[in-house]
Design a protein around this motif. Structure first.
Motif, PDB file in Angstrom:
ATOM      1  N   ARG A 143     -96.543  17.303 -11.058  1.00 19.85           N
ATOM      2  CA  ARG A 143     -96.605  16.314 -10.082  1.00 19.85           C
ATOM      3  C   ARG A 143     -96.714  14.917 -10.962  1.00 19.85           C
ATOM      4  N   SER A 144     -96.108  14.002 -10.120  1.00 23.37           N
ATOM      5  CA  SER A 144     -96.068  12.764 -10.897  1.00 23.37           C
ATOM      6  C   SER A 144     -95.995  11.404  -9.676  1.00 23.37           C
ATOM      7  N   GLY A 145     -96.455  10.604 -10.010  1.00 20.58           N
ATOM      8  CA  GLY A 145     -96.565   9.323  -9.189  1.00 20.58           C
ATOM      9  C   GLY A 145     -97.228   8.198  -9.399  1.00 20.58           C
ATOM     10  N   ALA A 146     -97.167   6.981  -8.801  1.00 23.48           N
ATOM     11  CA  ALA A 146     -97.863   5.923  -9.158  1.00 23.48           C
ATOM     12  C   ALA A 146     -99.357   6.255  -8.759  1.00 23.48           C
ATOM     13  N   SER A 147     -99.683   6.964  -7.701  1.00 21.81           N
ATOM     14  CA  SER A 147    -101.295   7.176  -7.500  1.00 21.81           C
ATOM     15  C   SER A 147    -101.154   8.491  -6.843  1.00 21.81           C
ATOM     16  N   TYR A 148    -102.472   9.020  -6.649  1.00 19.91           N
ATOM     17  CA  TYR A 148    -102.573  10.040  -6.295  1.00 19.91           C
ATOM     18  C   TYR A 148    -102.282  10.386  -4.306  1.00 19.91           C
ATOM     19  N   PRO A 149    -101.827  11.247  -4.059  1.00 18.67           N
ATOM     20  CA  PRO A 149    -101.328  11.412  -2.899  1.00 18.67           C
ATOM     21  C   PRO A 149    -102.355  10.837  -1.683  1.00 18.67           C
ATOM     22  N   GLU A 150    -103.557  11.372  -2.031  1.00 20.24           N
ATOM     23  CA  GLU A 150    -104.868  10.928  -0.949  1.00 20.24           C
ATOM     24  C   GLU A 150    -104.876   9.476  -0.868  1.00 20.24           C
ATOM     25  N   ILE A 152    -102.414   7.205  -1.418  1.00 19.64           N
ATOM     26  CA  ILE A 152    -101.127   6.656  -0.935  1.00 19.64           C
ATOM     27  C   ILE A 152    -101.443   6.880   0.737  1.00 19.64           C
ATOM     28  N   GLN A 153    -101.904   7.865   0.983  1.00 18.63           N
ATOM     29  CA  GLN A 153    -101.943   8.377   2.307  1.00 18.63           C
ATOM     30  C   GLN A 153    -102.778   7.487   3.249  1.00 18.63           C
ATOM     31  N   GLN A 154    -104.009   7.101   2.468  1.00 13.52           N
ATOM     32  CA  GLN A 154    -105.011   6.185   2.954  1.00 13.52           C
ATOM     33  C   GLN A 154    -104.394   4.956   3.246  1.00 13.52           C
ATOM     34  N   VAL A 155    -103.545   4.463   2.276  1.00  7.91           N
ATOM     35  CA  VAL A 155    -102.863   3.036   2.551  1.00  7.91           C
ATOM     36  C   VAL A 155    -101.792   3.132   3.638  1.00  7.91           C
ATOM     37  N   GLU A 156    -100.984   4.172   3.581  1.00  6.63           N
ATOM     38  CA  GLU A 156     -99.833   4.392   4.507  1.00  6.63           C
ATOM     39  C   GLU A 156    -100.373   4.472   6.016  1.00  6.63           C
ATOM     40  N   LEU A 157    -101.396   5.304   5.868  1.00  6.32           N
ATOM     41  CA  LEU A 157    -101.994   5.779   7.426  1.00  6.32           C
ATOM     42  C   LEU A 157    -101.094   6.752   8.090  1.00  6.32           C
ATOM     43  N   GLU A 158    -100.349   7.489   7.167  1.00  9.48           N
ATOM     44  CA  GLU A 158     -99.486   8.526   7.888  1.00  9.48           C
ATOM     45  C   GLU A 158     -99.381   9.714   6.820  1.00  9.48           C
ATOM     46  N   GLY A 159     -98.797  10.840   7.400  1.00  2.73           N
ATOM     47  CA  GLY A 159     -98.686  12.028   6.593  1.00  2.73           C
ATOM     48  C   GLY A 159     -97.561  12.043   5.550  1.00  2.73           C
ATOM     49  N   LEU A 160     -97.667  12.560   4.498  1.00  4.91           N
ATOM     50  CA  LEU A 160     -96.708  12.605   3.579  1.00  4.91           C
ATOM     51  C   LEU A 160     -95.513  14.000   3.529  1.00  4.91           C
ATOM     52  N   PRO A 161     -94.516  13.820   3.108  1.00  7.60           N
ATOM     53  CA  PRO A 161     -93.567  14.951   3.165  1.00  7.60           C
ATOM     54  C   PRO A 161     -94.087  16.334   2.438  1.00  7.60           C
ATOM     55  N   ASP A 162     -93.780  17.278   2.861  1.00  3.47           N
ATOM     56  CA  ASP A 162     -94.062  18.354   2.011  1.00  3.47           C
ATOM     57  C   ASP A 162     -93.743  18.435   0.694  1.00  3.47           C
ATOM     58  N   PHE A 169     -89.430  17.859  -5.280  1.00  6.53           N
ATOM     59  CA  PHE A 169     -89.407  16.782  -4.384  1.00  6.53           C
ATOM     60  C   PHE A 169     -88.663  15.644  -5.479  1.00  6.53           C
ATOM     61  N   LEU A 170     -88.921  15.601  -6.628  1.00 10.76           N
ATOM     62  CA  LEU A 170     -88.500  14.542  -7.663  1.00 10.76           C
ATOM     63  C   LEU A 170     -87.242  14.764  -8.089  1.00 10.76           C
ATOM     64  N   LEU A 171     -86.806  16.307  -7.899  1.00  8.71           N
ATOM     65  CA  LEU A 171     -85.574  16.528  -8.325  1.00  8.71           C
ATOM     66  C   LEU A 171     -84.661  16.186  -7.290  1.00  8.71           C
ATOM     67  N   GLU A 172     -84.972  16.392  -6.081  1.00  7.91           N
ATOM     68  CA  GLU A 172     -83.940  16.279  -4.961  1.00  7.91           C
ATOM     69  C   GLU A 172     -83.631  14.704  -4.856  1.00  7.91           C
ATOM     70  N   VAL A 176     -86.023  12.966 -11.360  1.00 12.14           N
ATOM     71  CA  VAL A 176     -85.915  14.231 -12.446  1.00 12.14           C
ATOM     72  C   VAL A 176     -84.573  14.606 -12.413  1.00 12.14           C
ATOM     73  N   ASP A 177     -84.127  14.994 -13.823  1.00 11.32           N
ATOM     74  CA  ASP A 177     -82.850  15.706 -14.003  1.00 11.32           C
ATOM     75  C   ASP A 177     -82.738  17.231 -13.875  1.00 11.32           C
ATOM     76  N   MET A 178     -84.008  17.858 -14.279  1.00 11.28           N
ATOM     77  CA  MET A 178     -83.926  19.247 -14.216  1.00 11.28           C
ATOM     78  C   MET A 178     -85.377  19.848 -14.468  1.00 11.28           C
ATOM     79  N   ILE A 179     -85.348  20.946 -13.847  1.00 11.36           N
ATOM     80  CA  ILE A 179     -86.714  21.609 -13.941  1.00 11.36           C
ATOM     81  C   ILE A 179     -86.665  22.817 -14.765  1.00 11.36           C
ATOM     82  N   LEU A 180     -87.457  22.735 -15.831  1.00 12.26           N
ATOM     83  CA  LEU A 180     -87.563  23.985 -16.580  1.00 12.26           C
ATOM     84  C   LEU A 180     -88.963  24.587 -17.073  1.00 12.26           C
ATOM     85  N   ASP A 181     -89.173  25.889 -16.878  1.00 14.12           N
ATOM     86  CA  ASP A 181     -90.267  26.342 -17.481  1.00 14.12           C
ATOM     87  C   ASP A 181     -90.571  26.270 -18.991  1.00 14.12           C
ATOM     88  N   ARG A 182     -91.712  26.242 -19.071  1.00 10.17           N
ATOM     89  CA  ARG A 182     -92.328  25.816 -20.463  1.00 10.17           C
ATOM     90  C   ARG A 182     -91.813  26.712 -21.431  1.00 10.17           C
TER      91      ARG A 182
END
Length: 211
Positions: A143-150, A152-162, A169-172, A176-182
């Motif tokens: 998971r990666s983003g500028a801030s924790y989902p909770e 962002i949700q408090q700022v946006e005052l609406e639900g976030l996508p699944d 989500f990042l790939l779509e 990100v360019d690919m998802i790889l198992d460790r």
């Protein structure tokens, strides 16, 4: 989570995390090779204050990139971070400009930077650094983003996508360019870097030497 106690003095926190983790700061860097392909690698140590990016961690990343420039070999960074250290204020936040500048120098010289995003990478500085790779790879449950989902949700005052901020989500969305198992990372990164450098693929020379 390893979040620090806000009531504890910052210098005391640093001392405690150095003792408990065995590391001097949140970033570990080294020069070496994987499957015969030379590279400089660095990784955020999450057990050191949630891998938060302070002045020392940022400077160590710049030094690692400078070694890659001097040796003309790729840089690979494994990110796992809770963000920037608010205790260091401006000093922590300016790391983004310094890291972006050295990565631009690498790009101008044709030296690849591969970013590997693990779980989790948060904060404007750390998450931005993790998205600046010539190739961005995410682990399946990262998971990666500028801030924790909770937050962002408090700022946006609406639900976030699944799956918000998750690997798929990042790939779509092209972050990100690919998802790889460790367990796949070592071999795939070695092959990708060999291709970048126009080298024989790892293992190919040995395979071709036998009838």
């Amino acid at each position: 989570m390893l979040r620090s106690d806000a009531s504890e003095l910052y210098q005391a926190q640093l001392s405690r995390f150095r003792k408990s983790s065995g590391e001097a700061d949140a970033l570990v860097a080294m020069e070496g090779a994987t499957l015969g392909v030379p590279l400089v690698a660095c990784a955020f140590e999450y057990s050191f204050m949630d891998g938060t990016m302070g002045e020392v961690a940022g400077e160590k990343f710049v030094q690692a990139a400078n070694v890659a420039l001097d040796r003309h070999i790729p840089l690979v960074c494994f990110s796992a971070s809770g963000g920037a250290r608010v205790q260091e204020g401006f000093l922590a936040l300016i790391q983004m400009a310094k890291t972006a500048a050295v990565l631009e120098r690498m790009k101008q010289q044709g030296i690849p930077y591969i970013s590997v995003i693990t779980d989790l990478v948060y904060g404007e500085v750390s998450a931005s650094l993790a998205m600046l790779g010539d190739l961005n790879i995410a682990e399946p449950d990262a998971r990666s983003g500028a801030s924790y989902p909770e937050v962002i949700q408090q700022v946006e005052l609406e639900g976030l996508p699944d799956g918000f901020q998750g690997s798929q989500f990042l790939l779509e969305r092209g972050a990100v360019d690919m998802i790889l198992d460790r367990r796949q990372l070592r071999e795939r990164i070695a092959h990708i870097l060999a291709k970048f450098a126009g080298r024989d693929q790892p293992g190919r020379a040995e395979e071709n030497s036998h009838p």
